[in-house]
Design a protein around this motif. Structure first.
Motif, PDB file in Angstrom:
ATOM      1  N   GLN A   1       0.845  -1.193   0.000  1.00  0.00           N
ATOM      2  CA  GLN A   1       0.000   0.000   0.000  1.00  0.00           C
ATOM      3  C   GLN A   1       0.881   1.244   0.000  1.00  0.00           C
ATOM      4  N   VAL A   2       0.320   2.330  -0.485  1.00  0.00           N
ATOM      5  CA  VAL A   2       1.026   3.606  -0.572  1.00  0.00           C
ATOM      6  C   VAL A   2       0.207   4.664   0.145  1.00  0.00           C
ATOM      7  N   GLN A   3       0.880   5.503   0.895  1.00  0.00           N
ATOM      8  CA  GLN A   3       0.223   6.618   1.564  1.00  0.00           C
ATOM      9  C   GLN A   3       0.793   7.933   1.060  1.00  0.00           C
ATOM     10  N   LEU A   4      -0.095   8.895   0.847  1.00  0.00           N
ATOM     11  CA  LEU A   4       0.299  10.261   0.510  1.00  0.00           C
ATOM     12  C   LEU A   4      -0.150  11.147   1.663  1.00  0.00           C
ATOM     13  N   VAL A   5       0.791  11.834   2.272  1.00  0.00           N
ATOM     14  CA  VAL A   5       0.480  12.684   3.413  1.00  0.00           C
ATOM     15  C   VAL A   5       0.826  14.123   3.072  1.00  0.00           C
TER      16      VAL A   5
ATOM     17  N   TYR B   1      -2.838   7.204  -6.645  1.00  0.00           N
ATOM     18  CA  TYR B   1      -3.117   7.436  -5.232  1.00  0.00           C
ATOM     19  C   TYR B   1      -3.409   8.913  -4.992  1.00  0.00           C
ATOM     20  N   TRP B   2      -4.223   9.150  -3.972  1.00  0.00           N
ATOM     21  CA  TRP B   2      -4.597  10.506  -3.573  1.00  0.00           C
ATOM     22  C   TRP B   2      -4.315  10.700  -2.088  1.00  0.00           C
ATOM     23  N   GLY B   3      -3.954  11.930  -1.753  1.00  0.00           N
ATOM     24  CA  GLY B   3      -3.834  12.273  -0.352  1.00  0.00           C
ATOM     25  C   GLY B   3      -5.184  12.597   0.251  1.00  0.00           C
TER      26      GLY B   3
ATOM     27  N   ALA C   1       5.137  10.716  -0.173  1.00  0.00           N
ATOM     28  CA  ALA C   1       4.638   9.382  -0.494  1.00  0.00           C
ATOM     29  C   ALA C   1       5.492   8.334   0.185  1.00  0.00           C
ATOM     30  N   SER C   2       4.841   7.331   0.735  1.00  0.00           N
ATOM     31  CA  SER C   2       5.572   6.245   1.396  1.00  0.00           C
ATOM     32  C   SER C   2       4.850   4.937   1.165  1.00  0.00           C
ATOM     33  N   GLY C   3       5.598   3.838   1.333  1.00  0.00           N
ATOM     34  CA  GLY C   3       4.988   2.524   1.163  1.00  0.00           C
ATOM     35  C   GLY C   3       5.658   1.743   0.049  1.00  0.00           C
ATOM     36  N   SER C   4       4.860   0.922  -0.615  1.00  0.00           N
ATOM     37  CA  SER C   4       5.352   0.023  -1.646  1.00  0.00           C
ATOM     38  C   SER C   4       5.513   0.777  -2.966  1.00  0.00           C
ATOM     39  N   ILE C   5       6.662   1.412  -3.137  1.00  0.00           N
ATOM     40  CA  ILE C   5       6.907   2.262  -4.301  1.00  0.00           C
ATOM     41  C   ILE C   5       8.149   1.800  -5.032  1.00  0.00           C
TER      42      ILE C   5
END
Length: 120
Positions: free
Chosen positions: A1-5, A109-111, A24-28
């Motif tokens: 999963q990827v997170q945008l903060v 992905y969206w924040g 952006a963090s996670g599986s990138i």
């Protein structure tokens, strides 16, 4: 999963400046396009600025000359420097990233959004 903060939103007077950031963090594996969108109350979502991995940029006509988008491909971050802010820039600003996974699949992905309010 990827997170945008996102961070950096707030209240500013007309003519002022704000800098939005998105991490952006996670599986990138890599990130292609990164963009900033905004949505004002009662309005549709609007593309504000976009930047390719190579650094090519595009801006909405309404922000040209006032906003600057930039990114750091090592840190997986994108920034939006906003200057000469106007009340009509008031909106929730959303970060977007097109992320390529190790599988080769590209996922959007969206924040969660950050509020920008400009007072007159």
């Amino acid at each position: 999963q990827v997170q945008l903060v996102e961070s950096g939103g707030g209240l500013v007077q007309a003519g002022g400046s704000l800098r939005l950031s998105c991490a952006a963090s996670g599986s990138i594996f890599s990130i292609d396009d990164m963009r900033w969108y905004r949505q004002a109350p009662g309005n549709q979502v609007e593309l504000v600025a976009a930047i390719s991995r190579g650094g090519s940029t595009n801006y909405a006509d309404s922000v040209k000359g006032r906003f600057t988008i930039s990114r750091d491909n090592v840190k997986n971050t994108v920034h939006l420097q906003m200057s000469s802010l106007k009340p009509e820039d008031t909106a929730v600003y959303y970060c977007y990233a097109a992320v390529t996974k190790n599988t080769g699949l590209t996922v959007q992905y969206w924040g969660q959004g950050t509020q920008v309010a400009v007072s007159s």
